[in-house]
Each structure stands twice: as structure tokens, then as C-alpha cells.
Write an enzyme that holds these catalytic residues in place. Structure first.
Site, PDB file in Angstrom:
ATOM      1  N   GLU A   1       0.795  -1.241   0.000  1.00 54.60           N
ATOM      2  CA  GLU A   1       0.000   0.000   0.000  1.00 54.60           C
ATOM      3  C   GLU A   1       0.825   1.287   0.000  1.00 54.60           C
ATOM      4  O   GLU A   1       0.619   2.168   0.833  1.00 54.60           O
ATOM      5  CB  GLU A   1      -0.956  -0.016   1.209  1.00 54.60           C
TER       6      GLU A   1
ATOM      7  N   HIS B   1     -10.352  -5.875  -2.272  1.00 54.52           N
ATOM      8  CA  HIS B   1     -11.397  -5.526  -1.297  1.00 54.52           C
ATOM      9  C   HIS B   1     -12.481  -4.722  -2.021  1.00 54.52           C
ATOM     10  O   HIS B   1     -12.344  -3.514  -2.203  1.00 54.52           O
ATOM     11  CB  HIS B   1     -10.808  -4.681  -0.159  1.00 54.52           C
TER      12      HIS B   1
ATOM     13  N   ASN C   1       2.095  -5.208  -3.092  1.00 57.64           N
ATOM     14  CA  ASN C   1       0.679  -5.519  -2.820  1.00 57.64           C
ATOM     15  C   ASN C   1      -0.099  -4.230  -2.566  1.00 57.64           C
ATOM     16  O   ASN C   1       0.370  -3.351  -1.830  1.00 57.64           O
ATOM     17  CB  ASN C   1       0.653  -6.416  -1.564  1.00 57.64           C
TER      18      ASN C   1
ATOM     19  N   ASP D   1     -12.400  -9.790  -0.688  1.00 57.77           N
ATOM     20  CA  ASP D   1     -13.690  -9.852   0.003  1.00 57.77           C
ATOM     21  C   ASP D   1     -14.598  -8.811  -0.639  1.00 57.77           C
ATOM     22  O   ASP D   1     -14.132  -7.917  -1.337  1.00 57.77           O
ATOM     23  CB  ASP D   1     -13.587  -9.707   1.537  1.00 57.77           C
TER      24      ASP D   1
ATOM     25  N   GLU E   1      -6.329 -10.565  -1.236  1.00 54.68           N
ATOM     26  CA  GLU E   1      -7.147 -10.269  -0.041  1.00 54.68           C
ATOM     27  C   GLU E   1      -8.620 -10.096  -0.417  1.00 54.68           C
ATOM     28  O   GLU E   1      -9.289  -9.192   0.078  1.00 54.68           O
ATOM     29  CB  GLU E   1      -6.641  -8.990   0.651  1.00 54.68           C
TER      30      GLU E   1
HETATM   31  C1  XIL Z   1      -6.233  -6.125   8.556  1.00 56.46           C
HETATM   32  C2  XIL Z   1      -6.626  -7.296   9.452  1.00 56.46           C
HETATM   33  O1  XIL Z   1      -7.557  -8.098   8.775  1.00 56.46           O
HETATM   34  C3  XIL Z   1      -7.182  -6.803  10.759  1.00 56.46           C
HETATM   35  O2  XIL Z   1      -7.400  -7.884  11.664  1.00 56.46           O
HETATM   36  C4  XIL Z   1      -6.240  -5.790  11.388  1.00 56.46           C
HETATM   37  O3  XIL Z   1      -6.851  -5.257  12.553  1.00 56.46           O
HETATM   38  C5  XIL Z   1      -5.921  -4.677  10.412  1.00 56.46           C
HETATM   39  O4  XIL Z   1      -5.382  -5.234   9.219  1.00 56.46           O
HETATM   40  N1  XIL Z   1      -4.952  -4.596   3.838  1.00 56.46           N
HETATM   41  C6  XIL Z   1      -3.961  -5.425   4.307  1.00 56.46           C
HETATM   42  C7  XIL Z   1      -4.196  -6.261   5.502  1.00 56.46           C
HETATM   43  O5  XIL Z   1      -2.908  -5.546   3.657  1.00 56.46           O
HETATM   44  O6  XIL Z   1      -3.034  -6.474   6.265  1.00 56.46           O
HETATM   45  C8  XIL Z   1      -5.283  -5.680   6.389  1.00 56.46           C
HETATM   46  O7  XIL Z   1      -5.557  -6.621   7.424  1.00 56.46           O
HETATM   47  C9  XIL Z   1      -6.516  -5.367   5.574  1.00 56.46           C
HETATM   48  C10 XIL Z   1      -6.203  -4.356   4.501  1.00 56.46           C
END
Ligand code: XIL
Length: 373
Positions: free
Chosen positions: A177, A254, A218, A287, A285
């Protein structure tokens, strides 16, 4: 569940519920289903077949983020991960604030446990994450360092962690990020203190520590072409041209039903341009969140979101893994991070398959793909 399928088979979600107290039970019970139903009702057959088996047809690794505590304490959670997935990502326990809460005191125990779980279930591990602006220990963010000292601290952290897990990590998220939505560099702790060169440095340090791991950049909101993904493309292109050891781009995935999302072809086109630089891609990741309460229509739209990302990946030869950020609504970061939102995962809170699960299973079952990871 896809509507045509639903009507054609004449079975209802309620019937699946009756057949399957949990999905794990469904997986266990699959061979026991009576023959005719097994043959006639594709929906049940696919739901009962572990995603990791379906994914073998396309030589794709299918994964989930894993919450370390639930893995330890909850049998259904653990059994479902073992049966359903062929790669795992630690949701939190390889982040800097976990592995070095006090400067100089390293604790890799929770990560080690996940690595051991993965090994014993034939799963590969996505290491997450070496350099990120979030979940940093406070000793680091509140310390006073010269840029040279900080660069050295960053590299030492990478070196210690990647060396500890050397040989056990398939893909490392090296930098997470670093870009803003408008395509400028994020004004992060790292960028403000070190400038843009921290990214190349991080990859070089990671490569020295674990030369065999695939090293990924990422980020989120880079699923299709937009100012942010265009900027990531320009950045990784430059890294490749400078000979920086980067192997792939992780597309977080996401999605949010409140915002538009692109279809599989746009996503595949975006992945293809990274592939054309010689890089692997992965959905890291996935969702698809929604404002609560969920309803059938939102769940169908959610299934379309999952399907767009998975199909985009399957259409791209060197997209090597598809990871969801949690697989059951019983364990999700979404309600904590996004007020009023939830129901973002493939299984509901009772581990029952949702429309998204069936869409993913159907897509995986359709594909025969060969590539050389
Ligand atoms: C999130 C976790 O799912 C949570 O449990 C934590 O509190 C915060 O981080 N992008 C990412 C992940 O790369 O590491 C993040 O994970 C979600 C967004």
C-alpha cells in the site's frame, strides 16, 4: 447461488442447509450423497467439493487469510481451512508490531505455528507483510532516527524476518500500500522519512534474505485500470527496468457493493500488463463487503464481485493464487473497519455457503488452465 442453476436443480438453499450443518460436514459427507442427486444437482456437488481440489484443474492456489487465535481455538475454523484451501496468509501475526513489539525482542512463534499448520496440510504460505505504514510498533514510529538509521532498521527487520522464515514462504508481500488513489505516492511513515527509494531497498533486502521466495508489491483498488493501478504499473515497470528483484504484483481485491467494480475482462487486462513486464500476479485479499443487512440480491451482486476477480485471475496465465481475506462472516475484519458493513465472505456466520461460494466453485470447475509458476 446462481438463479438459473437454482431453478434448474429445484433445490433450495434450505435443502443445502439441511444437508450440511456446516460446510466441513458437507465436505465430509460428500461421498455419502445418494448417486442420482450427486449426478443431477451440480450445485450440491460443487458445494461439497473442496475449493482446493476444484482449483487444481487450473493449477491455481486458493487461499485465505488466517486469524491465528481462531486457528488455535476453533475446530470448525481450523478444519475448514485445512480442507478448503491450498495456501494461507497470516492475517496479522507476521506484521512488525507482532514480531517485534519491543525493539530487539523478536517473537515469530505465532507465525511459526501457522507455517507448521500449512506444512502439515500441504499448503503454501503467503508471507504478509514486511514493509507497511500500518501496524508498526510504537517504539519505531515514536523514535527519532536519521534517514540512514531508519533505512538500516527497515532492512534489518526485513532481513531478520525473511531469514527466520527462509524456505517456508512461497510469496512475500514485501511492500504494501505505498500508493494513493490519485496515483501519487502515499505520504507514509516510510515515504516521508526515506523518499520513494525505500521500495527498491526493501525488495533488495528481502531478496538477499530469502532468494527463493517470490517477492510481491501488494495494494488495494488496483484491480482494473485507474489512476492508482496505472501509477503502480509505472512504478513496478521502473523497478523491473532497474533490475530490482520483484516477482509479482498482489491485487488485494477488497470490493464494496457501494462502489462500481469492473468485470473479469478489465481485471484480466490489468493483470496482463503486469504479466507483460515478466511479473506474476495474485489476488491476495479478496472480500466483497456490503451495507448490512444482507439480502439475496446483495448476495448475488457479491457473487458477481468474487467471480469477476476470480475469472480475471483465471484468464491471466501467470495469476498464480486467489486468496480471500477471511472465508466466513464469523471472522472478518470488515465490521471493525467499515461501520455498518459486513457479510463480506464466502461462507456465512454458520459456515454455510453463500452465493459467492457457489460462484467461486463453479468458476474453478469450468477451467482447465496450464501455466508455469
Ligand atoms: C487487517 C486485518 O484483517 C485486521 O485484523 C487488522 O486489525 C488490520 O489489518 N490490507 C492489508 C491487511 O494488507 O493487512 C489488512 O488486514 C486489511 C487491509
Amino acid at each position: 447461488m446462481k438463479l438459473e442453476r437454482f431453478l434448474a436443480t429445484g433445490i433450495s438453499a434450505a435443502a443445502i442447509l439441511l444437508l450440511a450443518p456446516t460446510l466441513v460436514d458437507a465436505l465430509d459427507a460428500a461421498p455419502m450423497l445418494p448417486g442420482p442427486r450427486h449426478e443431477q444437482h451440480g450445485a450440491i456437488r460443487l458445494v461439497a467439493q473442496p475449493l482446493r481440489e476444484l482449483a487444481q484443474r487450473s493449477e491455481l492456489r486458493i487461499g485465505t487469510a488466517v486469524d491465528a487465535q481462531s486457528l488455535q481455538n476453533e475446530t470448525t475454523y481450523r478444519d475448514t481451512i485445512a480442507k478448503m484451501f491450498s495456501t494461507v496468509t497470516p492475517e496479522n501475526v507476521m506484521k512488525w508490531d507482532t514480531v517485534e513489539p519491543v525493539q530487539g525482542q523478536l517473537d515469530f512463534s505465532a507465525g511459526d505455528q501457522l507455517v507448521e499448520f500449512a506444512r502439515s496440510h500441504g499448503q503454501l504460505v503467503r508471507g504478509h507483510v514486511l514493509v507497511w505504514h500500518s501496524q508498526l510498533p510504537s517504539w519505531l514510529t515514536s523514535g527519532t532516527y536519521t534517514p540512514d538509521e531508519l533505512r538500516q532498521i527497515m532492512c534489518q527487520h526485513i532481513q531478520q524476518e525473511a531469514t527466520h522464515f527462509r524456505g517456508k514462504i512461497w510469496q512475500w508481500d514485501v511492500v504494501n500500500e505505498a500508493m494513493e488513489e490519485d496515483g501519487t505516492m502515499r505520504q507514509s511513515f516510510w515515504f516521508k522519512n526515506l523518499g520513494p527509494t525505500f521500495i527498491a531497498d526493501a525488495f533488495r533486502c528481502a531478496h538477499r534474505a530469502d532468494p527463493k521466495a517470490l517477492l510481491f508489491y501488494n495494494d488495494y483498488n488496483i484491480e482494473w485500470s485507474n489512476p492508482k493501478s496505472d501509477a503502480v504499473y509505472a512504478m513496478v515497470k521502473q523497478l523491473v527496468s532497474q533490475g530490482v528483484p520483484i516477482d509479482g504484483v498482489g491485487i488485494q481485491g477488497h470490493l464494496d457493493l457501494q462502489y462500481p467494480f469492473s468485470g473479469p475482462v478489465s481485471i484480466a487486462q490489468n493483470m496482463q500488463r503486469f504479466q507483460d513486464l515478466g511479473l506474476f500476479t495474485a489476488v491476495t485479499e479478496a472480500d466483497v463487503r456490503m451495507m448490512l443487512p444482507a439480502d439475496d440480491l446483495k448476495l448475488e451482486a457479491q457473487a458477481a464481485g468474487y467471480s469477476a476477480m476470480l475469472q480475471g485471475c483465471l484468464l491471466t496465465e501467470r495469476c498464480i493464487s486467489f486468496t480471500v481475506w477471511g472465508f466466513t462472516d464469523a471472522h472478518s475484519w470488515v465490521p471493525y473497519a467499515f461501520s455498518g458493513q459486513g457479510a463480506a465472505n464466502l461462507l456465512d456466520e454458520n459456515y454455510q455457503p453463500k452465493a459467492g461460494y457457489e460462484a467461486v466453485a463453479t468458476d474453478l470447475a469450468l477451467v482447465k488452465r496450464e501455466h508455469q509458476p
